[in-house]
Every structure is written in C-alpha cells, then in structure tokens.
Enzyme design. Structure first.
Site, PDB file in Angstrom:
ATOM      1  NE  ARG A  20     -10.996  -1.714   3.997  1.00  0.00           N
ATOM      2  CZ  ARG A  20     -11.536  -1.966   5.194  1.00  0.00           C
ATOM      3  NH1 ARG A  20     -12.644  -2.689   5.284  1.00  0.00           N
ATOM      4  NH2 ARG A  20     -10.977  -1.506   6.278  1.00  0.00           N
TER       5      ARG A  20
ATOM      6  CD  GLU B  49      -7.142   4.912   2.651  1.00  0.00           C
ATOM      7  OE1 GLU B  49      -8.108   4.997   3.437  1.00  0.00           O
ATOM      8  OE2 GLU B  49      -5.981   4.675   3.033  1.00  0.00           O
TER       9      GLU B  49
ATOM     10  CE  LYS C 185      -3.471   2.419   2.856  1.00  0.00           C
ATOM     11  NZ  LYS C 185      -4.289   2.399   4.097  1.00  0.00           N
TER      12      LYS C 185
ATOM     13  CG  ASP D 209      -5.906   7.576   4.860  1.00  0.00           C
ATOM     14  OD1 ASP D 209      -6.858   8.200   4.360  1.00  0.00           O
ATOM     15  OD2 ASP D 209      -6.038   6.526   5.532  1.00  0.00           O
TER      16      ASP D 209
ATOM     17  CG  ASP E 187     -10.249   6.935   7.013  1.00  0.00           C
ATOM     18  OD1 ASP E 187      -9.225   6.965   6.298  1.00  0.00           O
ATOM     19  OD2 ASP E 187     -10.233   7.110   8.243  1.00  0.00           O
TER      20      ASP E 187
ATOM     21  CG  ASP F  83      -2.225   4.909   4.987  1.00  0.00           C
ATOM     22  OD1 ASP F  83      -2.004   3.834   5.563  1.00  0.00           O
ATOM     23  OD2 ASP F  83      -3.336   5.260   4.569  1.00  0.00           O
TER      24      ASP F  83
ATOM     25  CE  LYS G 123      -6.997   8.201   8.368  1.00  0.00           C
ATOM     26  NZ  LYS G 123      -7.577   7.073   9.114  1.00  0.00           N
TER      27      LYS G 123
HETATM   28  N1  BES Z   1      -4.489   4.099   6.947  1.00  0.00           N
HETATM   29  C1  BES Z   1      -5.609   3.797   7.768  1.00  0.00           C
HETATM   30  C2  BES Z   1      -5.282   2.784   8.853  1.00  0.00           C
HETATM   31  C3  BES Z   1      -4.422   3.285   9.962  1.00  0.00           C
HETATM   32  C4  BES Z   1      -4.991   3.932  11.035  1.00  0.00           C
HETATM   33  C5  BES Z   1      -3.073   3.048   9.956  1.00  0.00           C
HETATM   34  C6  BES Z   1      -4.187   4.370  12.068  1.00  0.00           C
HETATM   35  C7  BES Z   1      -2.272   3.499  10.963  1.00  0.00           C
HETATM   36  C8  BES Z   1      -2.841   4.161  12.035  1.00  0.00           C
HETATM   37  C9  BES Z   1      -6.725   3.231   6.920  1.00  0.00           C
HETATM   38  O1  BES Z   1      -6.817   3.733   5.643  1.00  0.00           O
HETATM   39  C10 BES Z   1      -7.989   3.574   7.616  1.00  0.00           C
HETATM   40  O2  BES Z   1      -8.288   4.720   7.713  1.00  0.00           O
HETATM   41  N2  BES Z   1      -8.691   2.562   8.098  1.00  0.00           N
HETATM   42  C11 BES Z   1      -9.891   2.768   8.805  1.00  0.00           C
HETATM   43  C12 BES Z   1     -10.872   1.717   8.346  1.00  0.00           C
HETATM   44  C13 BES Z   1     -12.265   1.953   8.833  1.00  0.00           C
HETATM   45  C14 BES Z   1     -12.847   3.180   8.174  1.00  0.00           C
HETATM   46  C15 BES Z   1     -13.089   0.738   8.502  1.00  0.00           C
HETATM   47  C16 BES Z   1      -9.599   2.624  10.289  1.00  0.00           C
HETATM   48  O3  BES Z   1      -8.815   1.787  10.676  1.00  0.00           O
HETATM   49  O4  BES Z   1     -10.154   3.414  11.051  1.00  0.00           O
HETATM   50 ZN    ZN Z   2      -5.119   4.483   4.813  1.00  0.00          ZN
HETATM   51 MN    MN Z   3      -7.971   5.506   5.584  1.00  0.00          MN
END
Ligand code: BES
Ligand code: ZN
Ligand code: MN
Length: 493
Positions: free
Chosen positions: A353, A351, A267, A272, A349, A290, A279
């Site tokens: 996947r 994204e 990735k 992000d 968010d 990210d 966020k």
């Molecule tokens: N890049 C984030 C995951 C992340 C969060 C990595 C904190 C490192 C620290 C990912 O894109 C994301 O935002 N995931 C969301 C998914 C949710 C919306 C289902 C998450 O983990 O909150």
């Molecule tokens: Zn992300």
């Molecule tokens: Mn995200």
C-alpha cells in the site's frame, strides 16, 4: 503454437489427429461432426463407445486408429462431461486435456471439431478464444532458469474446424486468444523469475524493450526523480534495499490523445521479505510473486498494443524490494506520501500500500477515466476468497460492475468486497494522518480502504490478487491472472 480456422469435409481430411468431442451420458453423445464421421466409418466409433472404453467424462481421452473410410491417421475422442453442465470452464478443461495428450504423443498438428460444442453466452468467436487460451496455458513451461536441454513443445499447428459462415468470427477469436495467451505467458514468465534476476531495474529494462517493440511511450523514474516528486512512501520501502526502486510508466494510444485514458497500476514488489517486520522463513521464496500485479500491467499493455485496441491506456508499475536493513523502515516510522498525507508505518510488511499510494497520486496527472490497481496485497484476501476469485474493491459501482462482468466472461473471476467509510477508523493513527495497518479483522478491506484515501479524484477499483495470481505447494508457479479479466475489461471499453 499456430492456430487457424478451416471449413472442410472431415471424412477426407488428411489429419495427424482429428479431435471429436463426446458428451457424457448413459449413451455417450457425439457432436454433429462425430456422427458424420461415425456413419462414414461404418459405426466403428459408436461401437467403441458402446463397449464402454470411453464414457465422455470431462477431460478423458481415447485415441482410435485405422478407422475405415476415414483419411485421418488418428481420431481422438475427447470427453466433454455432461451436455447440461457444459460451459466455458468445461471447454477449458477439455481443450487443456487435449493439448496435453496431443503434445505428449509427439503430434505436431491436430484438427479440432470442438467449436460445435456449444454453451450459453459464448458465440464461436469467444469459444475459439477460450480454446486457444486453454491450450496455450496447458502447455506453458518455465525453463529459463534450468540449464537445459529445454523441452520443446511438439504440438505446433492447431486447426479449428468450423462452418464457413462462422469463419471470420472464429479467426477474430483465434487472433484475440493468441494475444491474450501471449500476455498470460509474459505475466507468468516475469512472475516465475526469481528476485535476484527480476529486480526493479530488470523490469524497467523490459518496459523500455517492450515500448520500443510496440511503439509505447516508456518513462522510468529513478529514485532521484521520485524524491523530486516527493514520493516519500514509495521511497521509504526501497530504503532497506540495495536495488534502486523504479517507477515504470508505459503509455499506449489507440485514440486521440485528448481522450482520457484507463490507468492500470500494478504492484511490482520484486521480493517481499517483510522488512524489519520480517516474515517467517517457511515459503518465503513465494514472495518473489509479489510483482504479479505489475506483471499483469505489462501484459495488458502488450495485448492492447498487439490487438490495436481503440482506447488510451497507461500502465504504472511502482517497483521495489522490501528487505530488512539498517536503513529500512522501522515500526513507528512516519513518512509523508506524495499526496501530503502522513503515514505511520506500524508494520513494515504492509509495504504494498505504501508503494501503491504514491503511484495512485502520480496517476492523477493523466486525468484518468478510471484507475484500476492490481496487487498481491494481503494474505487476508486469500483467507477470505481462496484461490478462485480476486478481491474487487471500488469507489464506483459502474466500474465495479464492468470488472465483475469482465471476470465472469473471461473465466477469471473477481468478487466484490466493501470499502465502506465505517472501516476507515481502523486506520486511525495517534501520530500521523493514517496508519498503514488496520488490525486483525477485515485485513483485505482495510488495505483497500488505505488505497481509497489516495484515489479520491477518479473512479477507482482495486484487485487483490494474492490468492489468484499464483499457486503454492508442489506445483508452485504463477497463473497469469488477472490478465484475461483485464483484457476483457479493456476490450469492452
Ligand atoms: N505481499 C504481501 C501479501 C501476500 C501474502 C501475498 C501472502 C501473497 C501471499 C503483503 O505485502 C503483506 O505482507 N501483507 C501483510 C499485511 C499485514 C502486515 C497487514 C499480510 O497480508 O500479512
Ligand atoms: Zn508485499
Ligand atoms: Mn508485505
């Protein structure tokens, strides 16, 4: 730093600093070289230990000067902790403490008698590797974005003293350790660069440069090429960004081309913000990390090429930003992935996947022997495993075992979580084939189950490195994980 292996008489070695291990015990214990030096120095080392100035606690260190009959300018007593608990992790702590102290004191060269500190499941080759990795990692500094003058690493030459019979193995370990350390440094550097400098186009340029330097075949798909490839999920994430997305592909051949490659998919989300599902502001800067998965793929390719591994390896890095904008994905939007599966975007968010699923479909064209994707995918994985283990998910037990073993051997551990089909129903959508989020519970698992839908044609594993790839807070920065795990896995194939 430059590392070498030597077989010498330590008493007469003209050294800026000789480093001796000391095990912690009621009566602290020297290693064989230490005992030998102590006898030559008329028991002065023991005398100091008996005075209680140094008890051998892990990472403690004490410098001695003017030892009689000994040619070295100084001797460092380096605490190894208790002999019973001594292992790879203790070796790393001790080597890292030694590197920091030697460098702080401005010493340019040192000779280490550390290989004789043995522990289970590690021959001298692996111990040498561990020492190099730990010392390089300990002296890593990111200064590219400071105006300078930049601090230079003082410590330049490290010699590992070893028995003649082990020298070839030790040299092999030093060579591997140095390549792994360069890979970890590369991954840390890319990840620490901010989003305005480390963009998808920047990464694509770096891939081309690295390709030229190492003889890799590099292909970069721009948005027009992705459109032709019908990568609707990846492109949808990029729509809200002014930086064009790139799909970066790097190929290394260490075997005849007919042989199926291992494919690594990383990735490469260079920033992000969450998109329309924005966020919160606090610590949002950390979302420059990210792209750590992508950075680890760059590093794995570099190490494979430098070590001339006898494998075929493909690295795929889908790279994009995720920002809010008038053109950005909106909750409820439905996009069609390259595989034809339609996806309802319930949270913009989620994204990672979306960009990974098209990259996983793209990977099919390489007829892979195995595909491993690496991603800072979910906060839920951090909640589950903290910062010690990467989350491991797989549709193939044999592949999962190989990755777990590689993590254990390299000290860059992973822990397996399930992707049972029963979880898939959390991803059902009223309007599309699949939803991009799976509800409140088991978030790391449902994210992996989403990816699983696009990885049916090959043995696949997914590493969620949200917790392991970087540290937050005052010492924030990238760790370079899971580069050691990936290299170990590739070395074993
Ligand atoms: N890049 C984030 C995951 C992340 C969060 C990595 C904190 C490192 C620290 C990912 O894109 C994301 O935002 N995931 C969301 C998914 C949710 C919306 C289902 C998450 O983990 O909150
Ligand atoms: Zn992300
Ligand atoms: Mn995200």
């Amino acid at each position: 730093m430059e590392f070498s292996a030597k077989t010498v008489e330590v008493v007469t070695l003209a050294s800026q600093c000789l480093v001796l291990g000391v095990f912690k015990a009621k009566k602290p214990e020297l290693t064989a070289a230490g005992e030998h030096l102590n006898r030559a120095a008329q028991n002065q080392i023991r005398a100091l230990l008996e005075r209680g100035d140094m008890d051998g606690g892990l990472g403690d260190a004490q410098l001695l000067y003017n030892l009689p009959e000994i040619k070295a300018e100084r001797v460092m007593l380096l605490g190894l902790g208790s002999k019973r608990d001594f292992n790879a992790s203790a070796m790393r702590s001790a080597a890292s403490a030694a590197a920091k102290l030697l460098n702080q004191r401005g010493l340019r060269a040192a000779d280490l008698c550390l290989l004789e500190a043995a522990y289970a499941q590690a021959d001298s080759r692996r111990r040498a590797r561990t020492i190099v990795e730990a010392m390089e990692n300990a002296l890593y500094r990111f200064q590219q974005t400071k105006s300078g003058p930049h601090q230079k690493t003082k410590l330049q030459r490290v010699t590992l003293l070893c028995e003649r019979a082990h020298r070839a193995k030790v040299q092999r370990g030093l060579h591997e350790g140095a390549a792994i350390a360069r890979g970890v440094t590369l991954a840390r550097d890319y990840a620490n660069l901010p989003g305005n400098l480390c963009t998808p186009s920047f990464l694509a340029g770096q891939a081309r440069r690295m390709g030229k330097r190492l003889g890799l075949k590099t292909t970069v798909l721009d948005e027009a090429a992705m459109k032709r490839g019908r990568m609707g999920a990846l492109l949808s994430v990029s729509r809200g960004s002014r930086e064009p997305a790139k799909l970066i592909v790097m190929e290394y051949h260490g075997k005849p081309r007919a042989e199926s490659p291992v494919v690594l998919v990383g990735k490469g989300l260079t920033f992000d913000a969450g998109g329309i599902s924005l966020k919160p502001a606090a610590a949002m800067d950390e979302m420059k990390y990210d792209m750590c998965g992508g950075a680890s793929v760059f590093a794995a390719l570099q190490v494979a090429a430098e070590l001339k591994l006898k494998i075929n390896l493909v690295g795929i890095v889908p790279s994009s930003e995720n920002l809010p904008d008038g053109a950005a994905n909106k909750p409820g939007d439905i996009v069609t992935s390259m595989s034809g599966v339609s996806i309802e975007i319930l949270n913009t968010d989620a994204e990672g996947r979306l960009i990974l699923c098209d990259a996983l479909t793209y990977a099919e064209r390489f007829k892979p022997a195995a595909v491993v994707d690496i991603a800072t995918l979910t906060g839920a994985c951090m909640v589950a495993l903290g910062d010690q283990a990467s989350g491991l998910f797989s549709n193939c037990d044999a592949l999962a075992e190989q990755l777990l073993a590689a993590g254990a051997a390299s000290g860059d551990r992973a822990w397996r979580l399930p992707v049972w089909d029963e979880y898939d129903k959390q991803l059902e959508s009223n309007f599309a084939d699949l939803a991009n989020i799976g509800g409140r519970y088991g978030g790391a698992i449902t994210a992996a189950c989403f990816l699983k839908q696009f990885a049916k044609k090959y043995p696949w594993a997914h590493l969620d490195i949200a917790g392991s790839a970087w540290v937050g807070g005052a010492k924030k920065g990238a760790t370079g994980r899971p580069v050691p795990l990936l290299v170990e896995f590739l070395l074993n194939r």
